[in-house]
Design an enzyme around this catalytic site. Structure first.
Site, PDB file in Angstrom:
ATOM      1  N   SER A 177      42.187  45.227  19.443  1.00 47.51           N
ATOM      2  CA  SER A 177      41.221  44.305  19.747  1.00 47.51           C
ATOM      3  C   SER A 177      41.604  43.843  21.084  1.00 47.51           C
ATOM      4  CB  SER A 177      41.479  43.115  18.842  1.00 47.51           C
ATOM      5  OG  SER A 177      40.774  41.846  19.079  1.00 47.51           O
ATOM      6  N   TYR A 225      47.221  36.232  16.063  1.00 48.29           N
ATOM      7  CA  TYR A 225      46.513  37.476  15.745  1.00 48.29           C
ATOM      8  C   TYR A 225      46.435  38.404  17.145  1.00 48.29           C
ATOM      9  CZ  TYR A 225      42.178  40.564  15.326  1.00 48.29           C
ATOM     10  OH  TYR A 225      41.490  41.453  15.174  1.00 48.29           O
TER      11      TYR A 225
END
Ligand SMILES: NC(=O)c1ccc[n+]([C@@H]2O[C@H](COP(=O)([O-])OP(=O)(O)OC[C@H]3O[C@@H](n4cnc5c(N)ncnc54)[C@H](OP(=O)(O)O)[C@@H]3O)[C@@H](O)[C@H]2O)c1
Length: 252
Positions: free
Chosen positions: A144, A157
């Site tokens: 990501s 995250y």
């Protein structure tokens, strides 16, 4: 459902996270090109429905396999229990979690870290070793842009994805001259179950199909690191270059 025991290994895809929106689109994109598919995930009923849909649409062999990325002790048996060692393994497994909860609940923070870093890196590393022994194979990890720089809104995250990105970089460096290719995918925003209800800006938000097509193209062209919408490479270049003294005061 067809069994893929006779499938050609080099045109067999193993999809870890076969229930996810990006995973389902990716499996179909490979199947549309004649690849056999091994779908792995926690929900075997959902995987079975997805497998039947792929077979109906594309007529390729599809098998389903129970896989929990938190159950690292079962990884070796999982890999050895597949009908054949795949040519390509794609991991889309991940969990966004809740940043605010993760700041106070260590179990929740641990779950996010294990789901995005520990599990995906260990299973992809395990396949890398098997691919190296064979001398061919492609590993694709969906990471990501959140891993490019830690932000207050999602740094638990994001830091796990940063770890995944670094691991994939090192793995690529280890395997590059030995026939095994590693692709890192940074999708940017994508319209999926993970982001449902979030106000995502349309111009920088991709559809799962776009991510799937980008993954297929990256495998075919042996790309190293891809941002699905190219604008994200520029956005993250700018964000990475903001001085820390300024960045820590910003809300982005
Ligand atoms: N959507 C975005 O904007 C975006 C942006 C950048 C990166 N990504 C990444 O893209 C990937 C796919 O996400 P998505 O957007 O398609 O969301 P999603 O539909 O929520 O997909 C997450 C997948 O991870 C699986 N998973 C979670 N924990 C697992 C576990 N313990 N064992 C096995 N599988 C597990 C889920 O399986 P279950 O169905 O069993 O829960 C699901 O298949 C993720 O790695 C995500 O971090 C997404």
């Amino acid at each position: 459902m067809m069994n893929s025991t006779t499938a050609r290994t080099d045109k067999t895809l193993l999809l870890l996270g076969g229930t996810s929106d990006i995973g389902r689109a990716t499996a179909k994109a490979f199947a549309a090109r004649g690849w056999s598919v091994q779908l792995a995930g926690r929900d075997l009923d959902a995987l079975g429905r997805e497998a039947a849909d792929i077979v109906a649409r594309h007529g390729v062999p599809v098998t389903t396999h129970a896989f929990d990325v938190l159950d690292t002790a079962a990884f070796a048996a999982f890999a050895d229990g597949l009908p054949c060692l795949p040519g390509v393994v794609v991991s889309v497994v991940g969990r966004l979690g809740q940043q605010a909860l993760a700041e106070t609940d260590l179990d929740h923070a641990t779950l996010i870290m294990r789901s995005n870093y520990e599990g995906p890196t260990l299973i992809l590393g395990l396949f890398a070793t098997r691919f190296l022994a064979r001398g061919t194979g492609t590993i694709v990890g969906v990471s990501s842009v959140a891993g490019d720089r830690g932000r207050a809104s999602n740094y638990v995250y994001g830091s796990a994805k940063a770890g995944l990105t670094a691991f994939l970089s090192g793995l690529r460096n280890r395997t590059a001259k030995r026939g095994v290719h590693v692709v890192t995918v940074k999708p940017g925003f994508v319209e999926t179950a993970m982001t449902r209800g979030m106000p995502l800006p349309k111009p920088v938000t991709a559809e799962p199909q776009e991510v799937a097509d980008a993954i297929v193209a990256a495998v075919e062209r042996a790309r190293d690191v891809i941002y699905v919408r190219r604008i994200w490479r520029v956005i993250m270049l700018c964000i990475r270059h903001i001085p820390e003294a300024l960045f820590k005061r910003m809300k982005i």
